[in-house]
Design a protein around this motif. Structure first.
Motif, PDB file in Angstrom:
ATOM      1  N   LYS A 127       1.091   1.304  10.589  1.00  0.00           N
ATOM      2  CA  LYS A 127       1.807   2.490  11.032  1.00  0.00           C
ATOM      3  C   LYS A 127       3.313   2.209  11.055  1.00  0.00           C
ATOM      4  CE  LYS A 127      -2.175   4.371  11.699  1.00  0.00           C
ATOM      5  NZ  LYS A 127      -2.704   5.281  10.641  1.00  0.00           N
ATOM      6  N   VAL A 128       4.101   3.274  11.021  1.00  0.00           N
ATOM      7  CA  VAL A 128       5.544   3.122  11.136  1.00  0.00           C
ATOM      8  C   VAL A 128       5.879   2.430  12.451  1.00  0.00           C
ATOM      9  CG1 VAL A 128       7.723   4.375  11.427  1.00  0.00           C
ATOM     10  CG2 VAL A 128       6.101   5.083   9.666  1.00  0.00           C
ATOM     11  N   GLY A 129       6.712   1.398  12.377  1.00  0.00           N
ATOM     12  CA  GLY A 129       7.049   0.609  13.559  1.00  0.00           C
ATOM     13  C   GLY A 129       6.258  -0.677  13.667  1.00  0.00           C
ATOM     14  N   ASP A 130       5.199  -0.830  12.874  1.00  0.00           N
ATOM     15  CA  ASP A 130       4.434  -2.081  12.872  1.00  0.00           C
ATOM     16  C   ASP A 130       5.245  -3.184  12.187  1.00  0.00           C
ATOM     17  OD1 ASP A 130       2.379  -0.775  14.097  1.00  0.00           O
ATOM     18  OD2 ASP A 130       0.957  -0.918  12.441  1.00  0.00           O
ATOM     19  N   VAL A 131       4.906  -4.421  12.518  1.00  0.00           N
ATOM     20  CA  VAL A 131       5.569  -5.599  11.950  1.00  0.00           C
ATOM     21  C   VAL A 131       4.532  -6.442  11.232  1.00  0.00           C
ATOM     22  CG1 VAL A 131       6.891  -7.691  12.469  1.00  0.00           C
ATOM     23  CG2 VAL A 131       7.330  -5.585  13.758  1.00  0.00           C
ATOM     24  N   MET A 132       4.883  -6.942  10.059  1.00  0.00           N
ATOM     25  CA  MET A 132       3.955  -7.773   9.290  1.00  0.00           C
ATOM     26  C   MET A 132       4.549  -9.149   9.025  1.00  0.00           C
ATOM     27  SD  MET A 132       2.317  -7.233   5.468  1.00  0.00           S
ATOM     28  CE  MET A 132       3.645  -8.134   4.644  1.00  0.00           C
ATOM     29  N   ILE A 133       3.798 -10.173   9.389  1.00  0.00           N
ATOM     30  CA  ILE A 133       4.129 -11.537   8.966  1.00  0.00           C
ATOM     31  C   ILE A 133       3.750 -11.652   7.494  1.00  0.00           C
ATOM     32  CG2 ILE A 133       3.554 -13.980   9.219  1.00  0.00           C
ATOM     33  CD1 ILE A 133       2.886 -13.378  12.169  1.00  0.00           C
ATOM     34  N   ILE A 134       4.682 -12.092   6.682  1.00  0.00           N
ATOM     35  CA  ILE A 134       4.404 -12.217   5.248  1.00  0.00           C
ATOM     36  C   ILE A 134       3.662 -13.529   4.991  1.00  0.00           C
ATOM     37  CG2 ILE A 134       5.369 -12.245   2.927  1.00  0.00           C
ATOM     38  CD1 ILE A 134       7.868 -10.886   4.031  1.00  0.00           C
ATOM     39  N   LYS A 135       2.468 -13.415   4.430  1.00  0.00           N
ATOM     40  CA  LYS A 135       1.724 -14.624   4.071  1.00  0.00           C
ATOM     41  C   LYS A 135       1.808 -14.921   2.578  1.00  0.00           C
ATOM     42  CE  LYS A 135      -2.902 -12.567   3.415  1.00  0.00           C
ATOM     43  NZ  LYS A 135      -4.313 -12.589   3.869  1.00  0.00           N
ATOM     44  N   ASP A 136       2.221 -13.918   1.800  1.00  0.00           N
ATOM     45  CA  ASP A 136       2.325 -14.088   0.347  1.00  0.00           C
ATOM     46  C   ASP A 136       3.104 -12.899  -0.205  1.00  0.00           C
ATOM     47  OD1 ASP A 136       1.992 -15.184  -2.146  1.00  0.00           O
ATOM     48  OD2 ASP A 136      -0.200 -15.043  -2.175  1.00  0.00           O
ATOM     49  N   HIS A 137       3.549 -13.028  -1.454  1.00  0.00           N
ATOM     50  CA  HIS A 137       4.240 -11.892  -2.058  1.00  0.00           C
ATOM     51  C   HIS A 137       3.840 -11.695  -3.511  1.00  0.00           C
ATOM     52  CE1 HIS A 137       7.665 -14.768  -3.374  1.00  0.00           C
ATOM     53  NE2 HIS A 137       7.137 -14.303  -4.485  1.00  0.00           N
ATOM     54  N   ILE A 138       4.113 -10.496  -4.001  1.00  0.00           N
ATOM     55  CA  ILE A 138       3.987 -10.154  -5.413  1.00  0.00           C
ATOM     56  C   ILE A 138       5.368  -9.693  -5.849  1.00  0.00           C
ATOM     57  CG2 ILE A 138       2.918  -8.635  -7.124  1.00  0.00           C
ATOM     58  CD1 ILE A 138       0.576  -8.267  -5.108  1.00  0.00           C
ATOM     59  N   CYS A 139       6.000 -10.460  -6.727  1.00  0.00           N
ATOM     60  CA  CYS A 139       7.343 -10.115  -7.189  1.00  0.00           C
ATOM     61  C   CYS A 139       7.221  -9.478  -8.570  1.00  0.00           C
ATOM     62  CB  CYS A 139       8.242 -11.345  -7.226  1.00  0.00           C
ATOM     63  SG  CYS A 139       9.965 -10.965  -7.627  1.00  0.00           S
ATOM     64  N   LEU A 140       7.156  -8.157  -8.601  1.00  0.00           N
ATOM     65  CA  LEU A 140       6.941  -7.452  -9.857  1.00  0.00           C
ATOM     66  C   LEU A 140       8.058  -7.695 -10.878  1.00  0.00           C
ATOM     67  CD1 LEU A 140       5.525  -4.131  -8.375  1.00  0.00           C
ATOM     68  CD2 LEU A 140       4.237  -5.890  -9.590  1.00  0.00           C
ATOM     69  N   PRO A 141       9.344  -7.703 -10.482  1.00  0.00           N
ATOM     70  CA  PRO A 141      10.390  -7.987 -11.471  1.00  0.00           C
ATOM     71  C   PRO A 141      10.241  -9.374 -12.108  1.00  0.00           C
ATOM     72  CG  PRO A 141      11.350  -6.983  -9.530  1.00  0.00           C
ATOM     73  CD  PRO A 141       9.929  -7.317  -9.174  1.00  0.00           C
ATOM     74  N   ALA A 142       9.899 -10.372 -11.279  1.00  0.00           N
ATOM     75  CA  ALA A 142       9.758 -11.736 -11.807  1.00  0.00           C
ATOM     76  C   ALA A 142       8.612 -11.822 -12.804  1.00  0.00           C
ATOM     77  CB  ALA A 142       9.551 -12.730 -10.670  1.00  0.00           C
ATOM     78  N   LEU A 143       7.529 -11.096 -12.534  1.00  0.00           N
ATOM     79  CA  LEU A 143       6.402 -11.098 -13.463  1.00  0.00           C
ATOM     80  C   LEU A 143       6.788 -10.453 -14.794  1.00  0.00           C
ATOM     81  CD1 LEU A 143       3.439 -10.171 -11.079  1.00  0.00           C
ATOM     82  CD2 LEU A 143       4.066 -12.424 -11.945  1.00  0.00           C
ATOM     83  N   ALA A 144       7.833  -9.611 -14.763  1.00  0.00           N
ATOM     84  CA  ALA A 144       8.324  -8.972 -15.986  1.00  0.00           C
ATOM     85  C   ALA A 144       9.498  -9.737 -16.605  1.00  0.00           C
ATOM     86  CB  ALA A 144       8.743  -7.536 -15.682  1.00  0.00           C
TER      87      ALA A 144
END
Length: 284
Positions: A127-144
């Motif tokens: 929901k808006v206002g929630d916080v997420m600890i990042i455990k991994d990412h997908i970098c779409l520009p880097a994949l391109a």
């Protein structure tokens, strides 16, 4: 493809040497403040502030919600340097320039990088206002092929090939969960995957569905390149995403994502986010 050979070790060191003439603070933690989250830098004590425009060879932030200055000082017993405003590729910067500050902070002496961002929620449980600890990412520009490590490798920063399977430090993520429970932040805390697209547009409905199907919980326009360069430099990384808007999946809705909503949500949740990150820093 993007060639990132413009910022050599010597050029980065020149910027670092300039900053050292301005402050005697030797930070061990670097913090990048995302949209509307610059208030974290206001918690820094005994601070020395320098505008990006006054740093030779440094980019200038142009986005509303990014003050555009480096803040040196103390968070508790820890010496830190905060970027009060980051750079984005959509501003016209190369990926090398976007990630230049990470290498500067590395040469200033940090061993840990904390990144924060505002993002759109893809996961239906967010929901808006929630916080997420990042455990991994997908970098779409880097994949391109648009990535910060493309081009000649500078061995003085790191090796040619960088492993990213452990990009977000598991011990720091564990620490964050402990701190969240103590502060009551765990009530709106998640752990998930951040996807980065280049921007400056908000995603189409079809793109939101695609990115969600790739396994992402949130989507934004930053962070991943900075973490890639940080890992190339051997830094530990920890990331937090603040959900400032929900992705649009309904073709019949009149609702649209907008930057004002992003800044308003960041302002409403900002104090808790700042206390959260500050507490994590003191416990590292």
């Amino acid at each position: 493809m993007t060639d990132n050979t413009n910022f050599t070790y010597e050029k980065v060191k020149k910027i670092t040497d300039f900053l050292r003439t301005k402050t005697g603070i030797e930070p061990t933690i670097g913090i990048i403040c995302g949209s509307g989250l610059g208030g974290l830098a206001e918690l820094v004590e005994n601070k020395y502030v320098i505008d990006y425009a006054d740093i030779p060879g440094f980019p200038i932030s142009t986005v509303i919600g990014h003050a555009g200055r480096l803040v040196f000082g103390n968070l508790g017993s820890k010496k830190v340097v905060c970027m009060q405003g980051r750079f984005h590729a959509y501003e016209g910067h190369s990926m090398a320039k976007v990630t230049l500050p990470v290498r500067v902070m590395k040469l200033l002496g940090i061993d840990t990088l904390i990144v924060t961002n505002a993002c759109g929620g893809l996961n239906e449980n967010y929901k808006v206002g929630d916080v997420m600890i990042i455990k991994d990412h997908i970098c779409l520009p880097a994949l391109a092929g648009i990535g910060p490590l493309v081009g000649l490798n500078d061995d003085e920063f790191g090796t040619r090939f960088t492993a990213l399977s452990d990009a977000y430090d598991k011990d720091l993520r564990k620490l964050a969960k402990e701190v969240a429970a103590e502060l009551g932040v765990d009530k709106f805390l998640h752990e998930g995957v951040y996807a980065m697209q280049l921007g400056p547009f908000y995603e189409t409905i079809a793109e939101c569905k695609l990115i969600r199907n790739l396994g992402a919980d949130v989507v934004g326009m930053s962070t991943a390149p900075e973490v890639m360069v940080a890992r190339h430099c051997g830094l530990r990384c920890f990331g937090l995403s603040l959900v400032t808007n929900e992705a649009i999946f309904d073709y019949d809705t009149e609702r649209k994502a907008n930057h004002v909503e992003v800044l308003e949500t960041a302002a409403n949740r900002g104090a808790q986010m700042c206390e959260f990150v500050s507490k994590i820093c003191t416990r590292i």
